[in-house]
Structures are given as structure tokens and as C-alpha cells.
Design a protein around this motif. Structure first.
Motif, PDB file in Angstrom:
ATOM      1  N   GLU A 266       0.824  -1.211   0.000  1.00 13.35           N
ATOM      2  CA  GLU A 266       0.000   0.000   0.000  1.00 13.35           C
ATOM      3  C   GLU A 266       0.862   1.267   0.000  1.00 13.35           C
ATOM      4  OE1 GLU A 266      -4.317  -0.841   1.678  1.00 13.35           O
ATOM      5  OE2 GLU A 266      -2.758  -1.248   3.177  1.00 13.35           O
ATOM      6  N   LEU A 267       1.941   1.260   0.755  1.00 12.33           N
ATOM      7  CA  LEU A 267       2.838   2.418   0.745  1.00 12.33           C
ATOM      8  C   LEU A 267       3.479   2.605  -0.627  1.00 12.33           C
ATOM      9  CD1 LEU A 267       4.464   1.986   4.273  1.00 12.33           C
ATOM     10  CD2 LEU A 267       2.826   3.755   3.566  1.00 12.33           C
ATOM     11  N   ALA A 268       3.865   1.513  -1.263  1.00 14.77           N
ATOM     12  CA  ALA A 268       4.445   1.592  -2.608  1.00 14.77           C
ATOM     13  C   ALA A 268       3.409   2.097  -3.616  1.00 14.77           C
ATOM     14  CB  ALA A 268       4.991   0.231  -3.030  1.00 14.77           C
ATOM     15  N   LEU A 269       2.177   1.617  -3.507  1.00 15.88           N
ATOM     16  CA  LEU A 269       1.120   2.092  -4.405  1.00 15.88           C
ATOM     17  C   LEU A 269       0.856   3.583  -4.191  1.00 15.88           C
ATOM     18  CD1 LEU A 269      -1.361  -0.914  -4.244  1.00 15.88           C
ATOM     19  CD2 LEU A 269      -0.087  -0.135  -6.270  1.00 15.88           C
ATOM     20  N   ALA A 270       0.851   4.012  -2.942  1.00 22.07           N
ATOM     21  CA  ALA A 270       0.644   5.432  -2.655  1.00 22.07           C
ATOM     22  C   ALA A 270       1.718   6.279  -3.335  1.00 22.07           C
ATOM     23  CB  ALA A 270       0.652   5.673  -1.146  1.00 22.07           C
ATOM     24  N   ALA A 271       2.960   5.850  -3.233  1.00 19.06           N
ATOM     25  CA  ALA A 271       4.060   6.600  -3.852  1.00 19.06           C
ATOM     26  C   ALA A 271       3.923   6.608  -5.374  1.00 19.06           C
ATOM     27  CB  ALA A 271       5.400   5.997  -3.429  1.00 19.06           C
ATOM     28  N   ALA A 272       3.583   5.460  -5.951  1.00 15.01           N
ATOM     29  CA  ALA A 272       3.454   5.372  -7.413  1.00 15.01           C
ATOM     30  C   ALA A 272       2.281   6.213  -7.924  1.00 15.01           C
ATOM     31  CB  ALA A 272       3.283   3.915  -7.834  1.00 15.01           C
ATOM     32  N   ILE A 273       1.189   6.242  -7.173  1.00 13.75           N
ATOM     33  CA  ILE A 273       0.017   7.023  -7.581  1.00 13.75           C
ATOM     34  C   ILE A 273       0.287   8.519  -7.411  1.00 13.75           C
ATOM     35  CG2 ILE A 273      -2.386   7.544  -6.965  1.00 13.75           C
ATOM     36  CD1 ILE A 273      -2.621   4.482  -6.295  1.00 13.75           C
ATOM     37  N   ALA A 274       1.024   8.887  -6.387  1.00 16.74           N
ATOM     38  CA  ALA A 274       1.336  10.303  -6.145  1.00 16.74           C
ATOM     39  C   ALA A 274       2.253  10.874  -7.223  1.00 16.74           C
ATOM     40  CB  ALA A 274       1.972  10.474  -4.768  1.00 16.74           C
ATOM     41  N   ASN A 275       3.049  10.036  -7.850  1.00 15.29           N
ATOM     42  CA  ASN A 275       3.996  10.484  -8.864  1.00 15.29           C
ATOM     43  C   ASN A 275       3.321  10.441 -10.240  1.00 15.29           C
ATOM     44  OD1 ASN A 275       6.024  10.683 -10.801  1.00 15.29           O
ATOM     45  ND2 ASN A 275       7.510   9.583  -9.540  1.00 15.29           N
ATOM     46  N   PRO A 276       3.121  11.584 -10.888  1.00 18.69           N
ATOM     47  CA  PRO A 276       2.435  11.593 -12.188  1.00 18.69           C
ATOM     48  C   PRO A 276       3.083  10.701 -13.241  1.00 18.69           C
ATOM     49  CG  PRO A 276       2.638  13.823 -11.346  1.00 18.69           C
ATOM     50  CD  PRO A 276       3.453  12.936 -10.435  1.00 18.69           C
ATOM     51  N   SER A 277       4.395  10.506 -13.163  1.00 20.58           N
ATOM     52  CA  SER A 277       5.063   9.696 -14.188  1.00 20.58           C
ATOM     53  C   SER A 277       4.849   8.192 -13.997  1.00 20.58           C
ATOM     54  CB  SER A 277       6.560  10.014 -14.237  1.00 20.58           C
ATOM     55  OG  SER A 277       7.197   9.589 -13.051  1.00 20.58           O
ATOM     56  N   THR A 278       4.423   7.765 -12.814  1.00 17.68           N
ATOM     57  CA  THR A 278       4.179   6.333 -12.580  1.00 17.68           C
ATOM     58  C   THR A 278       2.707   6.030 -12.293  1.00 17.68           C
ATOM     59  OG1 THR A 278       4.775   6.611 -10.243  1.00 17.68           O
ATOM     60  CG2 THR A 278       6.519   5.860 -11.747  1.00 17.68           C
ATOM     61  N   ARG A 279       1.894   7.063 -12.245  1.00 15.98           N
ATOM     62  CA  ARG A 279       0.483   6.909 -11.867  1.00 15.98           C
ATOM     63  C   ARG A 279      -0.261   5.935 -12.772  1.00 15.98           C
ATOM     64  NH1 ARG A 279      -1.554  12.347 -11.631  1.00 15.98           N
ATOM     65  NH2 ARG A 279      -0.356  12.315  -9.709  1.00 15.98           N
ATOM     66  N   ALA A 280      -0.154   6.108 -14.076  1.00 20.72           N
ATOM     67  CA  ALA A 280      -0.898   5.247 -15.009  1.00 20.72           C
ATOM     68  C   ALA A 280      -0.464   3.790 -14.865  1.00 20.72           C
ATOM     69  CB  ALA A 280      -0.710   5.727 -16.444  1.00 20.72           C
ATOM     70  N   ALA A 281       0.829   3.574 -14.656  1.00 21.04           N
ATOM     71  CA  ALA A 281       1.331   2.204 -14.494  1.00 21.04           C
ATOM     72  C   ALA A 281       0.853   1.580 -13.186  1.00 21.04           C
ATOM     73  CB  ALA A 281       2.859   2.198 -14.548  1.00 21.04           C
ATOM     74  N   ALA A 282       0.497   2.397 -12.210  1.00 18.28           N
ATOM     75  CA  ALA A 282       0.039   1.894 -10.910  1.00 18.28           C
ATOM     76  C   ALA A 282      -1.434   1.517 -10.903  1.00 18.28           C
ATOM     77  CB  ALA A 282       0.299   2.935  -9.823  1.00 18.28           C
ATOM     78  N   ALA A 283      -2.184   1.912 -11.933  1.00 20.70           N
ATOM     79  CA  ALA A 283      -3.635   1.684 -11.941  1.00 20.70           C
ATOM     80  C   ALA A 283      -3.992   0.203 -11.843  1.00 20.70           C
ATOM     81  CB  ALA A 283      -4.253   2.309 -13.190  1.00 20.70           C
ATOM     82  N   THR A 284      -3.409  -0.616 -12.684  1.00 23.17           N
ATOM     83  CA  THR A 284      -3.742  -2.046 -12.660  1.00 23.17           C
ATOM     84  C   THR A 284      -3.262  -2.716 -11.375  1.00 23.17           C
ATOM     85  OG1 THR A 284      -3.810  -2.180 -15.071  1.00 23.17           O
ATOM     86  CG2 THR A 284      -3.449  -4.250 -13.875  1.00 23.17           C
ATOM     87  N   PRO A 285      -2.020  -2.493 -10.929  1.00 26.91           N
ATOM     88  CA  PRO A 285      -1.625  -3.089  -9.644  1.00 26.91           C
ATOM     89  C   PRO A 285      -2.506  -2.639  -8.479  1.00 26.91           C
ATOM     90  CG  PRO A 285       0.322  -2.357 -10.827  1.00 26.91           C
ATOM     91  CD  PRO A 285      -0.875  -1.860 -11.598  1.00 26.91           C
ATOM     92  N   ALA A 286      -2.933  -1.382  -8.470  1.00 28.89           N
ATOM     93  CA  ALA A 286      -3.799  -0.901  -7.389  1.00 28.89           C
ATOM     94  C   ALA A 286      -5.132  -1.628  -7.408  1.00 28.89           C
ATOM     95  CB  ALA A 286      -4.008   0.608  -7.506  1.00 28.89           C
ATOM     96  N   THR A 287      -5.686  -1.801  -8.586  1.00 30.95           N
ATOM     97  CA  THR A 287      -6.963  -2.512  -8.715  1.00 30.95           C
ATOM     98  C   THR A 287      -6.806  -3.969  -8.311  1.00 30.95           C
ATOM     99  OG1 THR A 287      -7.603  -1.008 -10.498  1.00 30.95           O
ATOM    100  CG2 THR A 287      -8.858  -3.068 -10.293  1.00 30.95           C
TER     101      THR A 287
END
Length: 132
Positions: A60-81
Motif C-alpha cells: 500500500e505504501l508503494a502504491l501510494a508513492a506510485a500514484i502520487a507520482n504523475p510519471s508512474t500513476r498510469a502504471a500503478a492503476a492495474t496493480p492498485a486494482t
């Protein structure tokens, strides 16, 4: 005028801020309130519950960081789901446990199932993080 914020971009930023906060807060709580989260881990999973709690907190902490960063946000969508789908059984377990508990009020018992149902819009929302 592509440099101006459009309503769609504003919605995307708001969605990202909400999910970064949700995942970040939940990640911290997995360590601060470990025993509560341990109780959500299905007994069928191998190993000690605390390791599942710590592991999911780190994710969850890693997902939060990836979502907060605009350059990794789109890549985090599927792992978050997928993560939310993966922890859904824990929420179902909680609702079932609460049904059996004499210590839980009727409102808490209904709330447990509302939380399970409420995950569906959450899945749909995290998927939209991949939209630019």
C-alpha cells in the motif's frame, strides 16, 4: 491552451490525491494497528498473519508513492486494482466474523457488508488512474 488545467485533468489529479492518501494512510495503519489487520487475514493463508499484514502495508505504501507520482500513476492503476481485489477476501472475512459476533451491533454488521459492496466502486475508480 493545453497548459491550462481542464476539468478532466482536475478530476484525475483529485482521484490520484485521494488514492495516494487512502493507500498511504492504510499502509501506515497496517503497522500502527497491526493486530486489527491481522484479524482480517484468512486463516487459510500460509504463515503468520503479521507477515501478511506487514506485506500488504508495504504494498500500500508503494502504491501510494506510485500514484502520487504523475510519471508512474498510469502504471500503478492495474496493480492498485488487483491489490484491492486481492484484499477483498479479508473484507469479506471481516463481515462474516462480525455477523457471528455478539459484540457487534446490527449497524456494525450491516456496515461490514456495506464495506464489501463499497469495494466495487473502488475497483472502478483505481482503474481510472490509468487514464490521462
Amino acid at each position: 491552451m493545453s497548459f491550462m488545467t481542464t476539468p478532466e485533468n482536475s478530476r484525475t489529479k483529485t482521484r490520484a490525491a485521494v488514492w495516494a492518501t487512502v493507500f498511504g494512510g492504510a499502509g501506515v495503519l497496517h503497522f500502527a494497528q497491526r493486530r486489527f489487520y491481522d484479524s482480517l487475514v484468512p486463516e487459510e493463508l500460509p504463515g503468520e498473519q503479521k507477515y501478511w499484514t506487514w506485506g500488504s502495508g508495504l504494498v500500500e505504501l508503494a502504491l501510494a508513492a506510485a500514484i502520487a507520482n504523475p510519471s508512474t500513476r498510469a502504471a500503478a492503476a492495474t496493480p492498485a486494482t488487483l491489490f484491492l481485489l486481492g484484499v477483498w477476501p479479508g473484507n469479506i472475512k471481516m463481515a462474516l466474523d462480525w455477523q457471528k459476533s455478539e459484540k457487534k451491533s446490527a449497524l456494525m454488521k450491516v456496515g461490514g457488508w456495506a464495506r464489501v459492496a463499497g469495494q466495487v466502486p473502488m475497483f472502478l475508480s483505481t482503474r481510472k488512474l490509468g487514464e490521462q
